[in-house]
Scaffold this motif. Structure first.
Motif, PDB file in Angstrom:
ATOM      1  N   LEU A  25      34.803   9.647  -6.865  1.00  0.00           N
ATOM      2  CA  LEU A  25      35.153  10.579  -7.716  1.00  0.00           C
ATOM      3  C   LEU A  25      34.414  11.938  -8.218  1.00  0.00           C
ATOM      4  O   LEU A  25      35.075  12.631  -8.613  1.00  0.00           O
ATOM      5  CB  LEU A  25      35.351   9.862  -9.022  1.00  0.00           C
ATOM      6  N   TRP A  27      32.147  12.653 -10.335  1.00  0.00           N
ATOM      7  CA  TRP A  27      32.163  12.657 -11.794  1.00  0.00           C
ATOM      8  C   TRP A  27      30.882  13.447 -12.087  1.00  0.00           C
ATOM      9  O   TRP A  27      29.863  13.060 -11.418  1.00  0.00           O
ATOM     10  CB  TRP A  27      32.239  11.848 -12.580  1.00  0.00           C
ATOM     11  N   LEU A  76      38.677  13.604 -15.122  1.00  0.00           N
ATOM     12  CA  LEU A  76      39.820  12.994 -14.458  1.00  0.00           C
ATOM     13  C   LEU A  76      40.145  13.802 -13.505  1.00  0.00           C
ATOM     14  O   LEU A  76      40.501  13.350 -12.298  1.00  0.00           O
ATOM     15  CB  LEU A  76      40.889  12.342 -15.241  1.00  0.00           C
ATOM     16  N   ARG A  79      46.404  13.865 -11.598  1.00  0.00           N
ATOM     17  CA  ARG A  79      46.818  12.542 -11.345  1.00  0.00           C
ATOM     18  C   ARG A  79      46.803  12.776  -9.790  1.00  0.00           C
ATOM     19  O   ARG A  79      46.303  11.635  -9.327  1.00  0.00           O
ATOM     20  CB  ARG A  79      48.321  12.371 -11.931  1.00  0.00           C
ATOM     21  N   GLN A  81      44.978  14.239  -7.647  1.00  0.00           N
ATOM     22  CA  GLN A  81      43.752  14.475  -7.289  1.00  0.00           C
ATOM     23  C   GLN A  81      42.799  12.928  -7.498  1.00  0.00           C
ATOM     24  O   GLN A  81      42.238  12.570  -6.521  1.00  0.00           O
ATOM     25  CB  GLN A  81      42.802  15.424  -8.339  1.00  0.00           C
ATOM     26  N   LEU A  82      43.245  12.295  -8.485  1.00  0.00           N
ATOM     27  CA  LEU A  82      42.508  11.013  -8.867  1.00  0.00           C
ATOM     28  C   LEU A  82      43.210   9.971  -8.044  1.00  0.00           C
ATOM     29  O   LEU A  82      42.299   9.314  -7.467  1.00  0.00           O
ATOM     30  CB  LEU A  82      42.875  10.706 -10.404  1.00  0.00           C
ATOM     31  N   THR A  83      44.548   9.996  -7.740  1.00  0.00           N
ATOM     32  CA  THR A  83      45.079   8.962  -6.543  1.00  0.00           C
ATOM     33  C   THR A  83      44.417   9.220  -5.292  1.00  0.00           C
ATOM     34  O   THR A  83      44.007   8.245  -4.774  1.00  0.00           O
ATOM     35  CB  THR A  83      46.479   9.183  -6.776  1.00  0.00           C
ATOM     36  N   ARG A  85      41.574  10.419  -4.566  1.00  0.00           N
ATOM     37  CA  ARG A  85      40.062   9.923  -4.539  1.00  0.00           C
ATOM     38  C   ARG A  85      39.844   8.387  -4.458  1.00  0.00           C
ATOM     39  O   ARG A  85      39.276   8.056  -3.821  1.00  0.00           O
ATOM     40  CB  ARG A  85      39.516  10.676  -5.716  1.00  0.00           C
ATOM     41  N   LEU A  86      40.782   7.807  -5.385  1.00  0.00           N
ATOM     42  CA  LEU A  86      40.778   6.280  -5.359  1.00  0.00           C
ATOM     43  C   LEU A  86      41.063   5.890  -4.136  1.00  0.00           C
ATOM     44  O   LEU A  86      40.505   4.898  -3.613  1.00  0.00           O
ATOM     45  CB  LEU A  86      41.749   5.797  -6.680  1.00  0.00           C
TER      46      LEU A  86
END
Length: 148
Positions: A25, A27, A76, A79, A81-83, A85-86
């Motif tokens: 992520l 973060w 975060l 959406r 980007q987050l998808t 990365r996960l």
């Protein structure tokens, strides 16, 4: 013959999850009040205990739930980007060898149906054997769109 035992503990799983998410992520700390490690622990505890952010923050952390919300939101991203990365994190954890990809795997899935007494045409409602006065249920882990 001596009986074997598993060395996998919740602490080991939590540490691996935290390291994987930290790598995937990217973060960062939120101001001076919330560290990256605290943010990742917060997300993992909310997901693992299925409790609210408020309940987890008030029990385990020294900052307020009102600070936690913008801290998570600031890290975060979008959406998509987050998808991405996960998915990369999942692929990183599940690095299968060629032999692993061809062998058979045993998988256990535990499903909990929550009784539903509302309109049966609601999206995400499924039928099943009668329990708790109804034969219609929804899965609590499935996120439904808001009706704002």
């Amino acid at each position: 013959m001596r009986r074997g035992y598993s060395t996998i503990t919740p602490a080991v799983v939590h540490a691996l999850s935290r390291r994987t998410l930290a790598r995937a992520l990217g973060w960062t700390d939120y101001k001076q009040s919330v560290t990256r490690t605290q943010l990742l622990d917060l997300v993992l505890l909310v997901a693992g205990t299925t409790r609210t952010r408020f309940a987890v923050v008030t029990r385990y952390f020294g900052f307020s739930h009102q600070t936690a919300r913008p801290a998570v939101r600031a890290n975060l991203g979008s959406r998509d980007q987050l998808t991405a990365r996960l998915v990369d994190a999942l692929r990183g954890v599940a690095r299968f060898t060629r032999r692993d990809r061809t062998r058979r795997w045993t998988c256990a899935i535990d499903v909990h149906y929550v009784p539903f007494y509302g309109d049966r045409s609601t999206p995400g409602i499924i039928g099943g054997p009668k329990k708790a006065g109804t034969s219609f249920f929804h899965l609590p882990c499935v996120r439904r769109p808001r009706s704002d």
